[in-house]
Scaffold this motif. Structure first.
Motif, mmCIF file in Angstrom:
data_model
loop_
_atom_site.group_PDB
_atom_site.id
_atom_site.type_symbol
_atom_site.label_atom_id
_atom_site.label_comp_id
_atom_site.label_asym_id
_atom_site.label_seq_id
_atom_site.Cartn_x
_atom_site.Cartn_y
_atom_site.Cartn_z
ATOM 1 N N LYS A 1 8.297 71.635 47.589
ATOM 2 C CA LYS A 1 7.559 72.556 47.805
ATOM 3 C C LYS A 1 6.030 72.032 47.093
ATOM 4 O O LYS A 1 5.676 72.821 47.597
ATOM 5 C CB LYS A 1 8.413 73.737 47.590
ATOM 6 C CG LYS A 1 9.606 73.755 48.009
ATOM 7 C CD LYS A 1 9.445 75.435 48.892
ATOM 8 C CE LYS A 1 11.495 75.305 49.409
ATOM 9 N NZ LYS A 1 11.287 76.794 49.805
ATOM 10 N N SER A 2 5.763 72.460 45.680
ATOM 11 C CA SER A 2 4.682 72.178 45.083
ATOM 12 C C SER A 2 4.152 71.056 44.786
ATOM 13 O O SER A 2 3.162 71.459 44.188
ATOM 14 C CB SER A 2 5.007 73.070 43.602
ATOM 15 O OG SER A 2 5.676 73.318 43.322
ATOM 16 N N ASP A 3 4.558 69.867 45.512
ATOM 17 C CA ASP A 3 3.972 69.122 45.104
ATOM 18 C C ASP A 3 3.082 68.947 45.671
ATOM 19 O O ASP A 3 2.934 68.845 46.635
ATOM 20 C CB ASP A 3 5.330 67.688 45.212
ATOM 21 C CG ASP A 3 4.555 66.062 44.925
ATOM 22 O OD1 ASP A 3 3.643 65.944 44.346
ATOM 23 O OD2 ASP A 3 5.082 65.332 45.214
ATOM 24 N N HIS B 1 1.381 65.904 46.183
ATOM 25 C CA HIS B 1 0.985 65.514 47.734
ATOM 26 C C HIS B 1 2.170 65.725 48.635
ATOM 27 O O HIS B 1 1.865 65.557 50.121
ATOM 28 C CB HIS B 1 0.659 63.776 47.062
ATOM 29 C CG HIS B 1 0.497 62.905 48.788
ATOM 30 N ND1 HIS B 1 -0.563 62.610 48.828
ATOM 31 C CD2 HIS B 1 1.749 61.531 49.220
ATOM 32 C CE1 HIS B 1 -0.266 62.226 49.838
ATOM 33 N NE2 HIS B 1 0.435 61.161 49.570
ATOM 34 N N TYR B 2 3.263 65.565 48.552
ATOM 35 C CA TYR B 2 4.795 65.105 48.799
ATOM 36 C C TYR B 2 5.250 66.988 49.274
ATOM 37 O O TYR B 2 6.075 67.253 50.391
ATOM 38 C CB TYR B 2 5.466 64.290 48.473
ATOM 39 C CG TYR B 2 5.419 62.613 48.595
ATOM 40 C CD1 TYR B 2 4.912 62.806 50.085
ATOM 41 C CD2 TYR B 2 4.803 62.813 47.341
ATOM 42 C CE1 TYR B 2 4.692 61.143 49.553
ATOM 43 C CE2 TYR B 2 4.889 61.766 46.879
ATOM 44 C CZ TYR B 2 5.058 60.429 48.709
ATOM 45 O OH TYR B 2 3.935 59.052 48.573
ATOM 46 N N GLY B 3 4.501 67.961 48.851
ATOM 47 C CA GLY B 3 5.058 69.761 49.185
ATOM 48 C C GLY B 3 4.792 69.476 50.170
ATOM 49 O O GLY B 3 6.550 70.370 51.277
ATOM 50 N N LYS B 4 4.227 69.408 51.357
ATOM 51 C CA LYS B 4 4.832 69.995 53.430
ATOM 52 C C LYS B 4 5.711 68.746 53.392
ATOM 53 O O LYS B 4 5.942 69.167 54.978
ATOM 54 C CB LYS B 4 3.397 69.388 53.639
ATOM 55 C CG LYS B 4 2.859 67.483 53.931
ATOM 56 C CD LYS B 4 1.348 67.403 54.191
ATOM 57 C CE LYS B 4 1.139 65.994 54.377
ATOM 58 N NZ LYS B 4 1.390 65.021 52.937
ATOM 59 N N MET C 1 11.169 64.837 51.457
ATOM 60 C CA MET C 1 10.626 63.820 50.014
ATOM 61 C C MET C 1 10.922 65.036 48.854
ATOM 62 O O MET C 1 11.269 64.469 47.497
ATOM 63 C CB MET C 1 9.286 63.936 50.132
ATOM 64 C CG MET C 1 8.590 63.540 50.985
ATOM 65 S SD MET C 1 8.809 61.878 51.154
ATOM 66 C CE MET C 1 8.440 60.838 49.778
ATOM 67 N N GLY C 2 11.863 66.432 48.836
ATOM 68 C CA GLY C 2 12.756 66.576 47.669
ATOM 69 C C GLY C 2 13.955 66.752 47.428
ATOM 70 O O GLY C 2 14.381 65.724 47.767
ATOM 71 N N GLN C 3 14.375 67.529 47.129
ATOM 72 C CA GLN C 3 15.596 67.589 46.289
ATOM 73 C C GLN C 3 15.769 69.310 45.822
ATOM 74 O O GLN C 3 15.200 69.943 46.501
ATOM 75 C CB GLN C 3 15.642 66.437 45.044
ATOM 76 C CG GLN C 3 15.128 68.060 43.549
ATOM 77 C CD GLN C 3 13.292 66.703 43.472
ATOM 78 O OE1 GLN C 3 13.142 65.848 44.708
ATOM 79 N NE2 GLN C 3 12.855 67.730 42.528
ATOM 80 N N ASP C 4 17.381 68.871 45.812
ATOM 81 C CA ASP C 4 18.305 70.565 45.184
ATOM 82 C C ASP C 4 17.150 71.120 44.072
ATOM 83 O O ASP C 4 16.681 70.092 42.598
ATOM 84 C CB ASP C 4 19.057 70.087 45.232
ATOM 85 C CG ASP C 4 20.407 70.125 46.214
ATOM 86 O OD1 ASP C 4 19.923 70.284 47.045
ATOM 87 O OD2 ASP C 4 21.393 68.989 45.864
ATOM 88 N N PRO D 1 -1.374 62.000 32.847
ATOM 89 C CA PRO D 1 -0.782 62.691 35.054
ATOM 90 C C PRO D 1 -1.877 61.846 35.554
ATOM 91 O O PRO D 1 -2.724 60.641 34.706
ATOM 92 C CB PRO D 1 -1.793 63.892 34.922
ATOM 93 C CG PRO D 1 -2.811 64.193 33.205
ATOM 94 C CD PRO D 1 -1.885 62.672 32.339
ATOM 95 N N GLY D 2 -1.488 61.502 37.122
ATOM 96 C CA GLY D 2 -2.128 60.631 37.920
ATOM 97 C C GLY D 2 -0.911 60.944 38.804
ATOM 98 O O GLY D 2 -1.211 61.493 40.063
ATOM 99 N N HIS D 3 -0.054 60.685 38.600
ATOM 100 C CA HIS D 3 1.030 60.107 39.816
ATOM 101 C C HIS D 3 1.864 61.151 40.480
ATOM 102 O O HIS D 3 1.973 61.770 41.555
ATOM 103 C CB HIS D 3 2.333 58.985 39.761
ATOM 104 C CG HIS D 3 3.313 58.940 40.586
ATOM 105 N ND1 HIS D 3 2.896 57.972 41.843
ATOM 106 C CD2 HIS D 3 4.813 59.060 40.835
ATOM 107 C CE1 HIS D 3 3.772 57.770 42.273
ATOM 108 N NE2 HIS D 3 4.579 58.744 42.068
ATOM 109 N N THR D 4 1.932 62.124 39.083
ATOM 110 C CA THR D 4 2.259 63.397 39.417
ATOM 111 C C THR D 4 1.214 64.078 38.429
ATOM 112 O O THR D 4 0.753 63.611 37.254
ATOM 113 C CB THR D 4 3.620 64.150 39.297
ATOM 114 O OG1 THR D 4 3.906 63.655 38.090
ATOM 115 C CG2 THR D 4 4.613 63.421 39.992
ATOM 116 N N ARG D 5 1.644 65.908 38.269
ATOM 117 C CA ARG D 5 0.772 66.845 36.833
ATOM 118 C C ARG D 5 1.419 66.715 35.654
ATOM 119 O O ARG D 5 1.062 65.777 34.812
ATOM 120 C CB ARG D 5 0.163 68.042 36.978
ATOM 121 C CG ARG D 5 -0.920 68.018 38.372
ATOM 122 C CD ARG D 5 -1.045 69.399 38.982
ATOM 123 N NE ARG D 5 -2.081 70.141 39.455
ATOM 124 C CZ ARG D 5 -1.969 70.013 40.788
ATOM 125 N NH1 ARG D 5 -0.574 70.127 41.250
ATOM 126 N NH2 ARG D 5 -2.815 70.322 41.332
ATOM 127 N N GLY D 6 2.788 66.238 36.433
ATOM 128 C CA GLY D 6 3.927 66.215 34.576
ATOM 129 C C GLY D 6 4.182 64.900 34.151
ATOM 130 O O GLY D 6 4.686 64.938 33.055
#
Length: 321
Positions: free
Chosen positions: A154-156, A158-161, A166-169, A196-201
Protein backbone atom coordinates in the motif's frame (compact mmCIF):
# COMPACT_ATOMS: atom_id res chain seq x y z
CA UNK A 1 22.45 -4.86 -25.77
CA UNK A 2 21.83 -7.83 -23.54
CA UNK A 3 20.75 -11.00 -25.31
CA UNK A 4 17.09 -11.51 -24.40
CA UNK A 5 15.88 -15.08 -24.87
CA UNK A 6 12.13 -14.45 -24.81
CA UNK A 7 10.94 -12.93 -28.08
CA UNK A 8 7.88 -11.39 -26.46
CA UNK A 9 10.01 -9.94 -23.68
CA UNK A 10 12.38 -8.52 -26.29
CA UNK A 11 9.43 -6.92 -28.05
CA UNK A 12 8.10 -5.50 -24.78
CA UNK A 13 11.54 -4.20 -23.82
CA UNK A 14 11.97 -2.53 -27.19
CA UNK A 15 8.43 -1.16 -26.91
CA UNK A 16 9.29 0.47 -23.61
CA UNK A 17 12.55 1.87 -24.97
CA UNK A 18 11.33 2.96 -28.39
CA UNK A 19 7.76 4.05 -27.75
CA UNK A 20 4.57 3.74 -29.70
CA UNK A 21 5.82 3.20 -33.25
CA UNK A 22 7.09 -0.30 -32.53
CA UNK A 23 3.93 -1.08 -30.59
CA UNK A 24 1.79 -0.20 -33.60
CA UNK A 25 3.90 -2.37 -35.90
CA UNK A 26 3.90 -5.32 -33.49
CA UNK A 27 0.27 -4.83 -32.37
CA UNK A 28 1.44 -4.71 -28.75
CA UNK A 29 0.29 -2.31 -26.04
CA UNK A 30 1.93 1.09 -26.18
CA UNK A 31 4.31 2.39 -23.57
CA UNK A 32 1.52 4.65 -22.33
CA UNK A 33 -0.95 1.76 -22.07
CA UNK A 34 1.51 -0.27 -20.01
CA UNK A 35 2.18 2.76 -17.82
CA UNK A 36 -1.51 3.44 -17.21
CA UNK A 37 -2.80 -0.11 -16.82
CA UNK A 38 -0.91 -2.01 -14.14
CA UNK A 39 -3.12 -5.06 -14.49
CA UNK A 40 -2.23 -5.29 -18.17
CA UNK A 41 1.45 -4.74 -17.41
CA UNK A 42 1.73 -7.43 -14.74
CA UNK A 43 -0.40 -9.89 -16.75
CA UNK A 44 1.81 -9.56 -19.83
CA UNK A 45 5.01 -9.66 -17.79
CA UNK A 46 3.89 -12.77 -15.90
CA UNK A 47 3.26 -14.66 -19.15
CA UNK A 48 6.07 -13.28 -21.29
CA UNK A 49 8.74 -13.62 -18.64
CA UNK A 50 7.57 -17.02 -17.35
CA UNK A 51 7.16 -15.82 -13.78
CA UNK A 52 4.91 -18.71 -12.75
CA UNK A 53 6.62 -21.56 -14.65
CA UNK A 54 8.42 -24.06 -12.39
CA UNK A 55 12.17 -24.47 -12.81
CA UNK A 56 14.15 -27.47 -11.63
CA UNK A 57 16.25 -26.29 -8.67
CA UNK A 58 20.02 -26.65 -8.99
CA UNK A 59 23.33 -26.07 -7.29
CA UNK A 60 25.26 -23.01 -8.49
CA UNK A 61 28.49 -22.86 -6.52
CA UNK A 62 29.63 -23.38 -2.94
CA UNK A 63 26.67 -22.81 -0.60
CA UNK A 64 24.46 -21.22 -3.29
CA UNK A 65 21.44 -22.87 -4.96
CA UNK A 66 18.74 -21.68 -7.37
CA UNK A 67 15.16 -22.25 -6.13
CA UNK A 68 13.18 -19.75 -8.22
CA UNK A 69 10.90 -20.12 -11.22
CA UNK A 70 11.92 -19.86 -14.88
CA UNK A 71 11.45 -16.11 -14.70
CA UNK A 72 11.70 -14.97 -11.08
CA UNK A 73 14.99 -15.76 -9.39
CA UNK A 74 15.20 -16.94 -5.79
CA UNK A 75 18.36 -18.19 -4.12
CA UNK A 76 19.11 -20.48 -1.20
CA UNK A 77 22.31 -20.42 0.85
CA UNK A 78 23.06 -23.56 2.82
CA UNK A 79 25.10 -22.82 5.91
CA UNK A 80 26.32 -24.78 8.94
CA UNK A 81 23.57 -23.14 11.02
CA UNK A 82 20.62 -23.25 8.66
CA UNK A 83 19.33 -21.71 5.43
CA UNK A 84 19.20 -18.17 4.03
CA UNK A 85 16.54 -17.45 1.40
CA UNK A 86 17.04 -14.50 -0.96
CA UNK A 87 13.77 -13.51 -2.71
CA UNK A 88 10.52 -15.44 -2.89
CA UNK A 89 8.97 -14.74 -6.30
CA UNK A 90 5.39 -13.58 -6.77
CA UNK A 91 2.34 -14.49 -4.63
CA UNK A 92 1.99 -17.83 -6.45
CA UNK A 93 5.63 -18.86 -5.98
CA UNK A 94 5.65 -19.95 -2.34
CA UNK A 95 4.62 -23.59 -2.89
CA UNK A 96 7.03 -23.91 -5.85
CA UNK A 97 9.93 -22.60 -3.78
CA UNK A 98 8.97 -24.88 -0.93
CA UNK A 99 9.06 -27.89 -3.27
CA UNK A 100 12.36 -26.78 -4.84
CA UNK A 101 13.99 -26.58 -1.41
CA UNK A 102 12.73 -30.07 -0.59
CA UNK A 103 13.89 -31.43 -3.96
CA UNK A 104 17.40 -30.26 -3.13
CA UNK A 105 17.23 -32.25 0.11
CA UNK A 106 16.73 -29.31 2.48
CA UNK A 107 13.93 -28.64 4.94
CA UNK A 108 12.09 -25.31 4.38
CA UNK A 109 11.45 -25.20 8.11
CA UNK A 110 15.22 -24.76 8.53
CA UNK A 111 15.19 -21.33 6.86
CA UNK A 112 16.64 -18.99 9.48
CA UNK A 113 16.89 -15.73 7.50
CA UNK A 114 14.83 -14.34 4.62
CA UNK A 115 16.03 -11.32 2.62
CA UNK A 116 15.22 -9.73 -0.73
CA UNK A 117 16.24 -7.35 -3.49
CA UNK A 118 13.21 -5.07 -3.19
CA UNK A 119 9.64 -5.11 -1.96
CA UNK A 120 7.58 -5.51 -5.13
CA UNK A 121 5.25 -8.49 -5.29
CA UNK A 122 7.27 -10.32 -7.95
CA UNK A 123 10.11 -10.71 -5.45
CA UNK A 124 8.44 -10.47 -2.05
CA UNK A 125 5.17 -12.20 -2.89
CA UNK A 126 6.04 -15.49 -1.18
CA UNK A 127 7.33 -14.16 2.14
CA UNK A 128 4.05 -14.63 4.00
CA UNK A 129 3.63 -18.22 2.78
CA UNK A 130 7.20 -19.26 3.54
CA UNK A 131 7.25 -17.50 6.91
CA UNK A 132 4.46 -19.85 8.01
CA UNK A 133 6.64 -22.84 7.09
CA UNK A 134 9.81 -21.49 8.65
CA UNK A 135 8.52 -20.25 11.98
CA UNK A 136 12.00 -19.42 13.30
CA UNK A 137 12.99 -17.42 10.22
CA UNK A 138 13.79 -13.74 10.64
CA UNK A 139 12.66 -11.48 7.79
CA UNK A 140 15.34 -8.82 7.31
CA UNK A 141 14.49 -5.90 4.98
CA UNK A 142 16.26 -2.66 4.00
CA UNK A 143 14.71 0.28 5.85
CA UNK A 144 13.24 1.98 2.77
CA UNK A 145 11.06 -1.03 1.93
CA UNK A 146 9.93 -2.09 5.40
CA UNK A 147 6.58 -0.30 5.22
CA UNK A 148 5.59 -1.81 1.87
CA UNK A 149 6.45 -5.31 3.10
CA UNK A 150 4.38 -4.85 6.25
CA UNK A 151 1.36 -3.28 4.52
CA UNK A 152 1.37 -5.54 1.45
CA UNK A 153 2.40 -2.79 -0.97
CA UNK A 154 0.00 0.00 0.00
CA UNK A 155 2.86 2.41 0.73
CA UNK A 156 4.80 1.71 -2.48
CA UNK A 157 5.57 5.10 -4.01
CA UNK A 158 4.47 4.01 -7.49
CA UNK A 159 2.14 1.01 -7.21
CA UNK A 160 0.51 1.79 -3.87
CA UNK A 161 -2.66 3.05 -5.53
CA UNK A 162 -3.04 -0.36 -7.22
CA UNK A 163 -1.93 -2.48 -4.26
CA UNK A 164 -4.78 -4.95 -4.80
CA UNK A 165 -3.26 -5.76 -8.20
CA UNK A 166 0.43 -5.18 -7.56
CA UNK A 167 0.72 -6.08 -3.87
CA UNK A 168 1.02 -9.22 -1.77
CA UNK A 169 0.08 -10.58 1.64
CA UNK A 170 1.60 -8.37 4.35
CA UNK A 171 4.19 -9.84 6.67
CA UNK A 172 5.98 -8.48 9.72
CA UNK A 173 9.63 -7.50 9.34
CA UNK A 174 11.80 -8.87 12.14
CA UNK A 175 14.91 -6.79 11.54
CA UNK A 176 15.42 -3.49 9.71
CA UNK A 177 18.59 -3.42 7.62
CA UNK A 178 20.73 -0.34 7.02
CA UNK A 179 23.18 0.43 4.25
CA UNK A 180 26.37 -1.60 4.57
CA UNK A 181 24.99 -3.97 7.20
CA UNK A 182 26.17 -7.56 7.19
CA UNK A 183 23.88 -10.56 7.40
CA UNK A 184 25.65 -13.68 8.65
CA UNK A 185 24.64 -17.26 9.33
CA UNK A 186 27.14 -20.06 9.90
CA UNK A 187 29.91 -19.69 7.33
CA UNK A 188 28.02 -17.33 4.97
CA UNK A 189 28.11 -13.53 5.17
CA UNK A 190 26.30 -11.17 2.80
CA UNK A 191 26.61 -7.39 2.84
CA UNK A 192 23.48 -5.35 2.12
CA UNK A 193 23.94 -2.09 0.21
CA UNK A 194 20.98 0.26 -0.19
CA UNK A 195 20.76 1.02 -3.92
CA UNK A 196 17.52 3.02 -4.23
CA UNK A 197 15.67 3.92 -7.39
CA UNK A 198 13.36 1.08 -8.37
CA UNK A 199 12.17 1.24 -4.74
CA UNK A 200 13.52 3.23 -1.83
CA UNK A 201 14.85 0.11 -0.14
CA UNK A 202 16.28 -1.69 -3.17
CA UNK A 203 19.24 -3.75 -2.00
CA UNK A 204 22.36 -4.93 -3.78
CA UNK A 205 23.87 -7.94 -2.04
CA UNK A 206 27.60 -8.73 -2.11
CA UNK A 207 29.26 -11.91 -0.88
CA UNK A 208 32.14 -14.26 -1.61
CA UNK A 209 31.39 -17.81 -2.70
CA UNK A 210 34.03 -20.48 -2.25
CA UNK A 211 33.80 -23.55 -4.47
CA UNK A 212 36.48 -26.25 -4.69
CA UNK A 213 38.92 -23.98 -2.91
CA UNK A 214 38.41 -21.04 -5.27
CA UNK A 215 36.83 -17.75 -4.15
CA UNK A 216 34.40 -15.79 -6.33
CA UNK A 217 33.28 -12.25 -5.56
CA UNK A 218 29.53 -12.43 -6.16
CA UNK A 219 27.00 -9.62 -6.60
CA UNK A 220 23.19 -9.59 -6.71
CA UNK A 221 22.45 -6.10 -8.13
CA UNK A 222 19.12 -4.37 -7.66
CA UNK A 223 17.52 -0.95 -7.92
CA UNK A 224 18.86 0.34 -11.24
CA UNK A 225 15.81 -0.28 -13.44
CA UNK A 226 12.49 1.52 -13.81
CA UNK A 227 9.05 0.36 -14.93
CA UNK A 228 6.56 1.91 -17.37
CA UNK A 229 4.98 4.98 -15.79
CA UNK A 230 7.78 5.86 -13.39
CA UNK A 231 8.24 9.63 -13.16
CA UNK A 232 11.89 10.51 -12.68
CA UNK A 233 12.06 14.30 -12.96
CA UNK A 234 10.27 17.44 -11.87
CA UNK A 235 8.01 18.37 -9.00
CA UNK A 236 5.81 15.30 -9.60
CA UNK A 237 8.68 12.79 -9.55
CA UNK A 238 7.81 9.52 -7.83
CA UNK A 239 9.79 10.52 -4.76
CA UNK A 240 12.01 13.50 -3.91
CA UNK A 241 15.57 12.85 -5.03
CA UNK A 242 14.73 9.86 -7.22
CA UNK A 243 16.90 11.11 -10.09
CA UNK A 244 20.03 11.43 -7.96
CA UNK A 245 19.20 8.13 -6.20
CA UNK A 246 19.30 6.30 -9.52
CA UNK A 247 22.56 7.94 -10.54
CA UNK A 248 24.19 7.09 -7.22
CA UNK A 249 23.00 3.51 -7.56
CA UNK A 250 24.36 3.15 -11.09
CA UNK A 251 27.70 4.61 -10.02
CA UNK A 252 27.98 2.32 -7.01
CA UNK A 253 27.16 -0.75 -9.08
CA UNK A 254 29.65 0.27 -11.77
CA UNK A 255 32.39 0.26 -9.15
CA UNK A 256 31.74 -3.38 -8.24
CA UNK A 257 33.84 -5.91 -10.14
CA UNK A 258 32.27 -9.32 -9.48
CA UNK A 259 33.37 -12.66 -10.82
CA UNK A 260 29.83 -14.00 -10.62
CA UNK A 261 26.58 -12.05 -10.60
CA UNK A 262 22.93 -13.01 -10.45
CA UNK A 263 19.86 -10.94 -11.21
CA UNK A 264 16.43 -11.11 -9.63
CA UNK A 265 14.82 -11.66 -13.03
CA UNK A 266 16.22 -14.77 -14.68
CA UNK A 267 16.62 -13.22 -18.14
CA UNK A 268 18.91 -10.52 -16.73
CA UNK A 269 21.79 -12.98 -16.46
CA UNK A 270 20.60 -15.54 -19.03
CA UNK A 271 19.84 -18.09 -16.34
CA UNK A 272 18.22 -20.62 -18.68
CA UNK A 273 21.02 -20.39 -21.23
CA UNK A 274 23.75 -20.80 -18.64
CA UNK A 275 21.83 -23.59 -16.92
CA UNK A 276 21.75 -25.50 -20.22
CA UNK A 277 25.54 -25.15 -20.52
CA UNK A 278 26.26 -25.97 -16.88
CA UNK A 279 26.59 -29.75 -17.42
CA UNK A 280 29.58 -29.20 -19.74
CA UNK A 281 31.12 -26.04 -18.30
CA UNK A 282 30.52 -26.53 -14.56
CA UNK A 283 30.89 -23.64 -12.14
CA UNK A 284 32.75 -21.55 -14.72
CA UNK A 285 29.52 -20.95 -16.63
CA UNK A 286 28.50 -18.48 -13.92
CA UNK A 287 31.73 -16.46 -14.13
CA UNK A 288 30.63 -13.48 -16.22
CA UNK A 289 32.22 -10.13 -15.33
CA UNK A 290 31.60 -8.75 -18.82
CA UNK A 291 27.93 -9.67 -18.63
CA UNK A 292 27.69 -7.73 -15.37
CA UNK A 293 29.33 -4.67 -16.91
CA UNK A 294 26.94 -4.78 -19.86
CA UNK A 295 23.92 -5.23 -17.62
CA UNK A 296 24.72 -2.23 -15.41
CA UNK A 297 25.57 -0.12 -18.47
CA UNK A 298 22.23 -1.03 -20.08
CA UNK A 299 20.30 0.04 -16.97
CA UNK A 300 22.21 3.31 -16.82
CA UNK A 301 21.67 4.03 -20.52
CA UNK A 302 17.94 3.28 -20.34
CA UNK A 303 17.62 5.59 -17.34
CA UNK A 304 19.42 8.49 -19.01
CA UNK A 305 17.34 8.01 -22.18
CA UNK A 306 14.18 8.15 -20.08
CA UNK A 307 15.38 11.34 -18.42
CA UNK A 308 15.92 12.85 -21.88
CA UNK A 309 12.44 11.78 -22.92
CA UNK A 310 10.83 13.34 -19.84
CA UNK A 311 12.76 16.58 -20.42
CA UNK A 312 11.93 16.63 -24.12
CA UNK A 313 15.56 16.37 -25.15
CA UNK A 314 16.21 15.00 -28.63
CA UNK A 315 19.26 12.69 -28.67
CA UNK A 316 22.05 13.93 -30.91
CA UNK A 317 23.03 11.93 -33.96
CA UNK A 318 26.20 9.89 -33.57
CA UNK A 319 29.24 12.09 -34.08
CA UNK A 320 27.25 15.33 -33.75
CA UNK A 321 28.76 17.95 -31.44
Amino acid sequence: MLKLKSSLFAAMAMLILCGTALAEDAKLPTKEQLANDNKLFITLATKALRWEEPQDPFHIAGPLYYVGTKGLAAYLFSTSEGLILLNTGDPTSGPMIEQSIKTLGFDPANIKIMINGHGHSDHAGGFAYLKKLAKDAKLEIMEGDVAMIEDGGKSDFHYGKDWKIMGQDPVKVDHVLHDGERVSLGDVTLTAYNTPGHTRGSTTWVTTLVDSGKAYLTVFPDGGGFNPGYKLTGADADFPGIESAYRNTHHFQEMLKPDMWFGFHAEYFDMLGKYARMAKEGVSVWVDPEGYREFIASKKRAFEDEIDTELGVTPKAQGEL
